[in-house]
Design an enzyme around this catalytic site. Sequence first.
Site, PDB file in Angstrom:
ATOM      1  N   CYS A 148       0.046  -0.946   0.115  1.00 18.46           N
ATOM      2  CA  CYS A 148       0.220  -0.321   0.189  1.00 18.46           C
ATOM      3  C   CYS A 148       0.858   1.312  -0.005  1.00 18.46           C
ATOM      4  CB  CYS A 148      -1.176  -0.093   1.601  1.00 18.46           C
ATOM      5  SG  CYS A 148      -0.471  -1.216   2.297  1.00 18.46           S
ATOM      6  N   ARG A 153       6.914 -11.752   5.454  1.00 18.17           N
ATOM      7  CA  ARG A 153       6.311 -11.677   6.517  1.00 18.17           C
ATOM      8  C   ARG A 153       6.920 -12.294   6.648  1.00 18.17           C
ATOM      9  NH1 ARG A 153       0.212 -10.225   5.254  1.00 18.17           N
ATOM     10  NH2 ARG A 153       0.624  -8.566   3.975  1.00 18.17           N
ATOM     11  N   GLN A 175       1.027 -10.954  -2.911  1.00 23.08           N
ATOM     12  CA  GLN A 175      -0.494 -10.240  -2.894  1.00 23.08           C
ATOM     13  C   GLN A 175      -0.720 -10.433  -4.735  1.00 23.08           C
ATOM     14  OE1 GLN A 175      -0.248  -8.020   0.237  1.00 23.08           O
ATOM     15  NE2 GLN A 175      -1.915  -9.073   1.940  1.00 23.08           N
ATOM     16  N   ASP A 222      -3.174  -7.581  -5.296  1.00 19.96           N
ATOM     17  CA  ASP A 222      -3.791  -6.812  -4.199  1.00 19.96           C
ATOM     18  C   ASP A 222      -4.086  -5.793  -5.401  1.00 19.96           C
ATOM     19  OD1 ASP A 222      -2.960  -5.595  -1.885  1.00 19.96           O
ATOM     20  OD2 ASP A 222      -1.388  -4.929  -1.749  1.00 19.96           O
ATOM     21  N   HIS A 267      -5.228  -1.531  -4.877  1.00 21.25           N
ATOM     22  CA  HIS A 267      -5.754  -0.493  -3.791  1.00 21.25           C
ATOM     23  C   HIS A 267      -6.533   1.232  -4.600  1.00 21.25           C
ATOM     24  CE1 HIS A 267      -2.149  -1.611  -2.060  1.00 21.25           C
ATOM     25  NE2 HIS A 267      -3.694  -1.285  -0.557  1.00 21.25           N
ATOM     26  N   LYS A 277     -13.062  -4.206   7.923  1.00 20.98           N
ATOM     27  CA  LYS A 277     -13.193  -5.296   6.071  1.00 20.98           C
ATOM     28  C   LYS A 277     -14.343  -6.145   6.485  1.00 20.98           C
ATOM     29  CE  LYS A 277      -9.609  -7.776   8.882  1.00 20.98           C
ATOM     30  NZ  LYS A 277      -8.690  -8.942   8.603  1.00 20.98           N
ATOM     31  N   HIS A 288      -8.247  -1.198   0.628  1.00 23.46           N
ATOM     32  CA  HIS A 288      -7.630  -2.058   0.188  1.00 23.46           C
ATOM     33  C   HIS A 288      -7.865  -3.293  -0.147  1.00 23.46           C
ATOM     34  CE1 HIS A 288      -4.128   0.175   3.036  1.00 23.46           C
ATOM     35  NE2 HIS A 288      -5.097   0.490   3.144  1.00 23.46           N
TER      36      HIS A 288
END
Length: 641
Positions: free
Chosen positions: A338, A367, A385, A387, A389, A469, A515
Site C-alpha cells: 500500500c 512477512r 498478493q 493487491d 487500492h 473490513k 485496500h
Amino acid sequence: MATIAVSIQDGESKSFPSGTPVAEMLKELLSGKQRKQTVAVRANGMLLDLSTPVETDLVLEPISVHSAEGVDILRHSTAHIMALAVKELYGDQVKVAIGPSIEDGFYYDFDRDKPFSPDDFEAIEHKMAELAEARIPFVRQEMSRAEAIRFFKELNEPYKLELLSEMEVDTVSLYSHGRFVDLCRGPHVPDSSWIKVFKLLRVAGSYWRGDEKRQMLTRIYGTAFAEKKDLQHYLTQLEEARKRDHRRLGKQLGLFTIQDQIGPGLILWQPRGALLRRLIEDYWKDQHYRHDYQLLYTPHIARQDLWKTSGHLDFYSENMYAAMEIDEVMYQLKPMNCPFHIGVYKADPHSYREFPIRWCELGTVYRYERTGALHGLMRVRGFTQDDAHIFCRPDQLEEEIFNIIDLNLHILKTFGFDQYDVYLSTRPEKYVGSDDHWDLSTQALKQALEKKGLAYQVDPGEGVFYGPKIDIKIKDQLGRSWQCSTIQVDFNLPERFEMTYTGDDGQEHQPIMIHRALMGSLERFIGVLIEHYAGAFPLWLAPEQARIMNITDDQAAYCGQVHARLRGLGVRIEKDVRNEKLNYKIREAQLMKVPYMLIVGEREKEEGTLTVRLRDGRNLPAMTPEAFADLVVGECKRAMA
C-alpha cells in the site's frame, strides 16, 4: 430459606431454594431426553457447569452436547482426561503446559525428557477409556492467586506458575478430576462418563509460549465427538484431506519445491507450477483490465521511514524482517504494497474528476512467520498478493465496495468456489483514526453487503488497525473454510501521507483508500486450489491439457507433427513417444492428472485422427487435431466467461 425463580428460555418459571445446582433444576425444567443431552447452560451470556449453584433469578439456555458449543466443551474436557491419563501413566516425569479445545479437536502440551510419539497413543487411549468408565467428576474451585501459586509450587508445575505470575487478578478458577488439577475457566462436562468417542491423532513439537528460544514441548492432538458416526465421518474426511494434501500433490505433479538451502517458507516454482501460476495471473490481469483497473509494479524494499509514516513499525513490526543499512540509510523489506501505491498517487496532483482511481499489482511481500507455523504454500515467508487500492471520494465509497464484491465473487466462482462465509470485522481495541471515520467506513461496508443480498456475520474487534473490513472465507470440496478475500476501508493512510485532491469547490480534500485482495496470497490460493481439485485442475487451469502418445515407434513422427500443430493452436500439450507400453504411458499421464490423453496407432496415423481418452478412463469419438483444438479452446472460453 430464600427462593429464586428460574426458567428455561420461553418456558414456565419455577421456584427453587437459593444455591440449588443447575443439574437439580434441570430435572424439573427439562424433559428426560433433552436433560440427558444437556452438557452445560448459558445464563446472562455466560456458560455454566451443571454443578454451578444458582443464587439469583435466571433464565437458562440449555447447551446440547450435539451442538457446536457442546462439542467444544466435550473436547475441552477430553483434553483434561488425556492429561490425567498421561500423569497416571508417566507420573511426575511429565510437566503439563496448556490444553485447549480447538477447531475440530483439542491438544495438550507436555514437557517430558523423551518426547511422546504416536507409539504412545494406544496406552494413553486405553487409560483414557478406563478413566471415562470411572465417572470421575469435574470439580471447580476458586482460590486466591497467592494460594494457587503455593499450590502449583507443591505440585512442581513450572508452566502453571509462569502463567499465574503474569495474571493480574485476585482470584483464579481451577478444575480437578482425580489427581489432575489445572488452571481453567471451564465449563466442563459433569463427569468423565460423557467422554466416550475420542481419538488421538498426531504429535508435534511446540515451543512454550510460541517462543523459539524457550523449551520445546510435545503437543498431542486429538479429537472427540458425541457420536461414533461423527468421529468416523471426521476420520474419513481426514483421510481424504491427506490424499489432497497440496504438499504431497505439489511434489507428485512437479508444481513447487521448498529447499532448506534456500530457506524455509520460500517457494521455488517448478515449470508446471510456474505455468499454473502464469495462467492464474493472466486471467487476473485480464479481469482487472475489463473492470477499469490499471497495473502497477513496485520495489521489494523501501526506506525504514516509509514504514514509520505508514504505522507498520508501530503496529506490525513483529511480522517485519530486520532493517538493513544501505548508503547509511536504513531500509526494510516490504510487508505490504500500500505505501508504494500511495507513492504513485503522490507523484502527480489529482482532481475529483479522476476518481475513482483503481490500481492493482501482483506484489511480492515478505512477512516473518515462525518456523513452527510454516506449512507448504499455506503459510510462507515470501508471497505474492493480488493487491489493489482504490482511491475515491466519500460519495463513491459504497458503489466501489459493491463493485469489488461483484468482481470478487465472479473470480471466485470461475475458480470453482461458490460456497463461502462473509464476515464484517469491526474496530479493534488498538486502532488509529477518528470514531466518525470508523463509523462511516463500517456503515458503507454493511450497506454494500446488504444491497448485494449477502448474508454475513459480524466479527467484533477483528478489523485491522486502520479500518474495518469484509472477509470472505471460501469453502473447498471438503467443506473446509479458507481465508482469501478481504476488502478494507482506510482513512488513516491518506491522512498520514497527506494525500489530497482538488474538489469541485476548488479546495483540497482527502481521498478514501480501499485496500482489496481477492485471492489473497497467490501461494495460499494455489495451495487451496490443489486441495480443492485434488490436483485434477479444470481444463482451463491445467498446466498440461493433453498428452499425445504412440503405440509403436512407427507413429512417433506423426505424434511430433500433431504435437507441434496443437501447440500452435493454443493447446498446452506434451508428448510421450518413449519405447514403453501404452498402458504404462496412460497410467503415468493419469497420475499427473492430465485431462486428455491422445492415443495414436497405425489407424489414427493413416486417417489423420486421434483417439481421445479422458483422465477418468472414458473415450471420446476419434477426431482430427483441429477438432480437438476447437474442443479444448471452446471449453476453456466457456469456463472463463
